[in-house]
Design a protein around this motif. Sequence first.
Motif, PDB file in Angstrom:
ATOM      1  N   GLN A   6       0.680  -1.220   0.111  1.00  0.00           N
ATOM      2  CA  GLN A   6       0.107  -0.045  -0.015  1.00  0.00           C
ATOM      3  C   GLN A   6       1.014   1.192   0.130  1.00  0.00           C
ATOM      4  O   GLN A   6       2.008   0.993   0.533  1.00  0.00           O
ATOM      5  CB  GLN A   6      -0.822   0.159   1.259  1.00  0.00           C
ATOM      6  N   LYS A   7       0.259   2.500  -0.408  1.00  0.00           N
ATOM      7  CA  LYS A   7       1.101   3.642  -0.399  1.00  0.00           C
ATOM      8  C   LYS A   7      -0.057   4.609   0.131  1.00  0.00           C
ATOM      9  O   LYS A   7      -1.265   4.652  -0.254  1.00  0.00           O
ATOM     10  CB  LYS A   7       1.747   4.081  -1.816  1.00  0.00           C
ATOM     11  N   TYR A   8       0.436   5.521   0.953  1.00  0.00           N
ATOM     12  CA  TYR A   8      -0.219   6.601   1.517  1.00  0.00           C
ATOM     13  C   TYR A   8       0.320   7.725   1.113  1.00  0.00           C
ATOM     14  O   TYR A   8       1.654   8.157   1.341  1.00  0.00           O
ATOM     15  CB  TYR A   8      -0.566   6.322   3.039  1.00  0.00           C
ATOM     16  N   ARG A 152       8.966  14.707  -8.115  1.00  0.00           N
ATOM     17  CA  ARG A 152       7.795  14.779  -7.301  1.00  0.00           C
ATOM     18  C   ARG A 152       6.950  13.847  -7.681  1.00  0.00           C
ATOM     19  O   ARG A 152       6.242  13.588  -8.685  1.00  0.00           O
ATOM     20  CB  ARG A 152       7.421  16.576  -7.678  1.00  0.00           C
ATOM     21  N   GLY A 153       6.189  13.435  -6.292  1.00  0.00           N
ATOM     22  CA  GLY A 153       5.124  12.457  -6.685  1.00  0.00           C
ATOM     23  C   GLY A 153       5.744  11.080  -6.551  1.00  0.00           C
ATOM     24  O   GLY A 153       4.864  10.235  -6.738  1.00  0.00           O
ATOM     25  N   GLY A 154       7.045  10.737  -6.477  1.00  0.00           N
ATOM     26  CA  GLY A 154       7.625   9.757  -6.627  1.00  0.00           C
ATOM     27  C   GLY A 154       7.330   8.579  -5.693  1.00  0.00           C
ATOM     28  O   GLY A 154       7.705   7.455  -5.985  1.00  0.00           O
ATOM     29  N   SER A 155       6.559   8.721  -4.739  1.00  0.00           N
ATOM     30  CA  SER A 155       6.267   7.598  -3.890  1.00  0.00           C
ATOM     31  C   SER A 155       5.596   6.624  -4.367  1.00  0.00           C
ATOM     32  O   SER A 155       5.488   5.293  -3.980  1.00  0.00           O
ATOM     33  CB  SER A 155       5.480   8.167  -2.438  1.00  0.00           C
ATOM     34  N   ASP A 156       4.557   7.151  -5.376  1.00  0.00           N
ATOM     35  CA  ASP A 156       3.842   6.128  -6.017  1.00  0.00           C
ATOM     36  C   ASP A 156       4.741   5.127  -6.692  1.00  0.00           C
ATOM     37  O   ASP A 156       4.628   4.041  -6.851  1.00  0.00           O
ATOM     38  CB  ASP A 156       2.989   6.806  -7.253  1.00  0.00           C
ATOM     39  N   THR A 157       5.838   5.576  -7.315  1.00  0.00           N
ATOM     40  CA  THR A 157       6.589   4.537  -8.041  1.00  0.00           C
ATOM     41  C   THR A 157       7.511   3.651  -7.170  1.00  0.00           C
ATOM     42  O   THR A 157       7.507   2.594  -7.429  1.00  0.00           O
ATOM     43  CB  THR A 157       7.757   5.528  -9.020  1.00  0.00           C
TER      44      THR A 157
HETATM   45 MG    MG Z   1       1.168  12.040  -4.890  1.00  0.00          MG
END
Ligand code: MG
Length: 408
Positions: A6-8, A152-157
């Motif tokens: 999961q990712k939050y 930026r936004g790289g936690s999704d990856t």
């Molecule tokens: Mg994001």
Amino acid sequence: MGIIVQKYGGSSLADAGKIKNVARRIVARKEQGNEMVVVVSAMGKTTDQLIDLAHELSDAPEDREMDVLMSTGETVSSTLMVMALHAMGHDAISLSGGQAGIRTDKVHRKARILSIKPKRVHAELDRGRVVIVAGFQGLTQDADADITTLGRGGSDTTAVALAAALGGETCEIYTDVEGVYTADPRIVPEARKLDEISYDEMLELASVGAKVMHSRAVEVGGVYNIPILVASSFKEASGTLIHGGVSVEQFKKVRGIAHDLDVAKVTVRHVPDQPGIAAAIFEPLTEAHVSVDTIVQNASEEKLTDLTFTVSRTDLRKALSVIEKTAKEIGARQIVSDEKLGKVSIVGTGMQSAPGYASRMFRTLSDAGINIDMISTSEIRITCIVEEDRVRDAVKALHKAFALDTPE
Ligand code: MG
Ligand code: ASP
């Protein structure tokens, strides 16, 4: 027992209460008998604040130091999440990206994951622990092992790549919205949440401005065929499933509209129209890691032509300094730039086989009195560059023209 990744996102972790809420959600899934690996973003606006702070101290902070700085945001969330889980009586451990085995190239602030060897993650799962991984970060592969961030936004990856490396069946991305919408609901209140979308469509939407997912994450999901669920961390709602099995026949319409307010344009005037000029212009930009988007070369007059391309506004300064050098070398006469642009795109797999989407888009913009500055297309996307001030109107008009407010 299956491994669930999961990712939050940061807005789901913005304060202690929200961290507790997420911890409860993790525990609920763990108690169903799952092995839990959870990737966390930095709390709230932490990353923006760290960047602002850096710029208060330096006009041009070094990229390497920016990565060390920005990576701390995710470290903070990971350890606080573990504390919340401990307080609820569950065993858990926080790992940095490097400890989770994530190795990247050396391109600071936009690093790409090269490999993941999640030995430590498996070991901790075997000990019965919930593993909380700091998103957005990795280590370079060389002996120096510098900290990098993934853009930026790289936690999704981080999450999707970890799911692939761990052999997970799906990756769940939890955020402050209920899923992927036909357009940004803040601009179009009638926008609908999509139940499913293909990797290709999501990739196109994400790469032209849909902020809900990091485009690299969708790319990785597609390559490893990991279905990605995007859903709200605050509600129990079904979300949007991004996967490869979406039937094309089902979707005769445009699937979604994306927009981006961060577009700058550079025109190099009167460059000689001869072999090698485009390469001479774009190679140094690539070397400087400036990603160039739409490119247009005009028909030439008297062996001279104009070359126009777009970059993100953050990259404009860098692009201009690179281009000024090149312009001297190739004898271009003038460089002009405009940073008040935006783009609006329509995306849908159905476009491949049915004509008329482009003309409908252009007519709609024309009826709204919106001037098109540049146009670019892929097989399943049409993008128009327009004035920044008109982007919202364009999104509204197109949502209506393509009847996106009514279900398939
Ligand atoms: Mg994001
Ligand atoms: N914290 C990072 C950012 O704000 C990474 C992420 O949230 O995915 O861009």
